[in-house]
Design an enzyme around this catalytic site. Structure first.
Site, PDB file in Angstrom:
ATOM      1  CD  GLU B  49     -10.190 -29.482 -26.108  1.00 36.00           C
ATOM      2  OE1 GLU B  49     -10.221 -29.997 -24.969  1.00 36.00           O
ATOM      3  OE2 GLU B  49     -11.177 -29.437 -26.872  1.00 36.00           O
ATOM      4  CG  ASN B  50      -8.068 -24.151 -22.792  1.00 36.80           C
ATOM      5  OD1 ASN B  50      -8.351 -25.220 -22.265  1.00 36.80           O
ATOM      6  ND2 ASN B  50      -8.254 -22.999 -22.192  1.00 36.80           N
TER       7      ASN B  50
END
Lengths: 230, 219
Positions: B49-50
Site C-alpha cells: 500500500e505504500n
C-alpha cells in the site's frame, strides 16, 4: 518566455512558517521524508504545529525530532506504531492524535488539492472511525462524508526538481508527496537534484510546477536518508 | 525439507490459495511470510500500500535501494512489470476492487466475519494504517492467526469484543489448528492441521462451528 525561478535557501524559506501552522509532510517511512526541511524547522523552533503525515517516522528521525522538541500540538496520521515516543506522548496527553484510515487520509488530501470540498465513502462504516461523522444517503446507500484536508504548508521531498518547481519522485518515495504538494497554501520542495529547465521531460513530470512555491536544492544527503539499520 | 512446525504449515496452507493471475496484498507480520511458500514461477502481482504493484524478493541491506520499501519497511526489489504510484492511487486500487485477495492478521475474528485487528483499548492503539480499506474492499479476505492467544483464549468468537476494523469482511481463517470458512450458514470447519483433533478445534473456538460429516482434509 522563461519560466519563473523558485529556487531559494533552506533557512529563509522555513522562516515563512509561523507558530500554529498546519504542515503536511511527505514520506512513508524513510522514503520521501523531507528530513532537511524538518531539521531546519526544529532549528528555528516554531511552536504549536499541526503535523499531517502518513506516519510519525521512527524514533530519532524526521517528525520525531519535532515531537521531541515539543513543537507539535496535533498529529493527523494513519499509523504511529514504529515510533514509541509518539505513542507515549499521545498516551500522556502531551499531543493530540487524530487517526485517519491511510487511503482516506490520502484521498482527503487529494480532493483538497483538486479544489473539492470532500467525498462520500462507506469506508469505516460500523467501526469507531465512523463515529461522529456526517452521514449521507445516496442512491439508497448510507455513507460517510469525509471533508477535504488542506494545510498552510507542505514539505515535500523530491528526487529531481527544475527551478520552476516541476518534480519527480523515486520509487516508493512518491507516496504522499505529490498529493500534499497540491493541497497546501504554500508548498516547499527539497530536491536531491535541481536540474536546468527542460532537463525533465515534460511527460515525466510527476508534480507540475504550478503547485510548487519554493524549491530548495539539497547538499550531499545526510545519513538519515540512507538505509535504516534495525 | 525439514518437518514444518504448526506455524509453517499454516503459512504454507494459506499460500495454496494464492492463485495464478491474482493481485494480492499481504498484511505486515505473519501474512507477509506466506510468500516464502508461494512458487517463484506463479504469475501473481503483489501490491504494497505504500505505492508498488509488483513487489519482488526481499533484498539484503548492502543491495538495498533506500527509496524502495514495502509497507512494513522491509527493503524489496521490484519484479519486471512493476509500477510505482502515489498513496491515493494505491488505495484507489484497493477500494475499487482490484485486489483479488488480502491476507491480514487479527486480534479477534467473529463467526459473522467481523474483524478486529487494530486497537486494544488501553494497551495498543498505534493507528489503523491501511487495514480498514484492505479488509473492507478486497474481493476475498483471509485472516492468518494463531487459533488462540498466548493465554489460550480463543481468537475466533461469536462476536468481537474489541473495536472493529471492518464488519462482515472475512471469508476464510487460517490458523495453526484449522482452516475455517465464514459463510451465510455460519462458521464451517474445512480442514484440520495434522495431529489436531476436531474436538481440540471445537474447544479452542469461541463460536459455534459446523463440522462437515465427510472426513476433513489435513494440512
Amino acid at each position: 518566455m522563461p519560466m519563473p525561478d523558485k529556487t531559494t535557501d533552506m533557512a529563509g524559506v522555513i522562516t515563512l512558517i509561523p507558530d500554529g501552522a498546519s504542515i503536511m509532510v511527505g514520506g512513508f517511512g524513510v522514503p520521501g521524508s523531507p528530513f532537511c526541511l524538518i531539521e531546519e524547522l526544529v532549528r528555528q523552533g516554531q511552536k504549536n504545529l499541526t503535523i499531517i503525515k502518513n506516519d510519525s517516522n521512527e524514533a530519532g528521525m524526521g517528525v520525531d525530532w519535532l515531537l521531541q522538541s515539543g513543537q507539535v500540538k496535533k498529529l493527523i496520521t494513519s499509523h504511529i506504531g514504529l515510533n514509541p515516543n509518539a505513542v507515549r506522548l499521545m498516551n500522556e496527553g502531551l499531543i493530540e492524535v487524530e487517526f485517519v484510515a491511510q487511503g482516506i487520509l490520502a484521498e482527503r488530501i487529494r480532493v483538497a488539492g483538486a479544489g473539492l470540498m470532500g467525498f462520500v465513502t462507506d469506508i469505516g462504516m460500523g467501526t469507531p472511525l465512523a463515529e461522529g461523522k456526517q452521514r449521507v444517503t445516496f442512491e439508497g446507500k448510507e455513507g460517510i462524508f469525509e471533508p477535504a484536508l488542506k494545510a498552510d504548508f507542505a514539505l515535500v521531498h523530491a528526487d529531481t526538481a527544475d527551478p520552476f518547481g516541476n518534480l519527480t519522485f523515486n520509487a516508493t518515495a512518491r507516496n504522499f508527496n505529490p498529493l500534499i504538494a497540491m493541497a497546501a497554501r504554500c508548498t516547499i520542495a527539497e530536491a536531491e537534484r535541481v536540474v536546468p529547465l527542460g532537463k525533465i521531460d515534460p511527460g515525466h513530470v510527476q508534480t507540475p510546477a504550478p503547485f510548487v512555491d519554493h524549491v530548495v536544492a539539497l547538499p550531499d544527503l545526510p545519513e538519515v536518508y540512507g538505509i535504516v539499520e534495525r | 525439507m525439514a518437518l514444518l512446525n504448526a506455524k509453517e504449515r499454516m503459512l504454507r496452507r494459506a499460500a495454496k490459495d494464492i492463485e495464478a493471475g491474482m493481485t494480492v496484498n499481504l498484511g505486515i507480520g505473519l501474512p507477509t511470510q506466506v510468500m516464502t511458500y508461494v512458487s517463484k514461477d506463479l504469475p501473481v502481482c503483489l501490491h504494497s500500500e505504500n505505492g508498488i504493484a509488483g513487489v519482488g524478493a526481499l533484498v539484503t541491506k548492502d543491495k538495498a535501494d533506500r527509496n524502495l520499501i514495502d509497507a512494513g519497511g522491509a527493503y524489496i526489489s521490484p519484479v519486471p512489470g512493476a509500477s510505482y504510484f502515489d498513496s491515493a492511487v494505491s488505495f484507489a486500487l484497493v477500494r475499487s476492487g482490484r485486489l483479488d485477495l488480502t491476507l491480514l492478521g487479527a486480534f479477534e475474528v467473529a463467526a459473522n466475519g467481523d474483524l478486529a485487528n487494530w486497537i486494544i483499548p488501553g494497551r495498543f492503539a498505534a493507528g489503523v494504517g491501511g487495514a480498514i480499506e484492505l479488509a473492507q474492499k478486497a474481493r476475498k479476505v483471509g485472516v492468518i492467526t494463531t487459533h488462540t492467544d498466548k493465554h489460550g483464549n480463543p481468537k475466533i468468537l461469536e462476536r468481537c469484543t474489541l473495536p472493529l476494523t471492518a464488519i462482515n469482511c472475512v471469508d476464510r481463517i487460517y490458523t495453526d489448528m484449522a482452516v475455517c470458512d465464514i459463510t451465510s450458514e455460519g462458521l464451517i470447519l474445512k480442514e484440520i492441521a495434522e495431529g489436531v483433533s476436531v474436538e481440540d478445534v471445537v474447544n479452542a473456538t469461541g463460536a459455534d462451528l459446523t463440522i462437515p460429516s465427510a472426513p476433513l482434509p489435513t494440512f
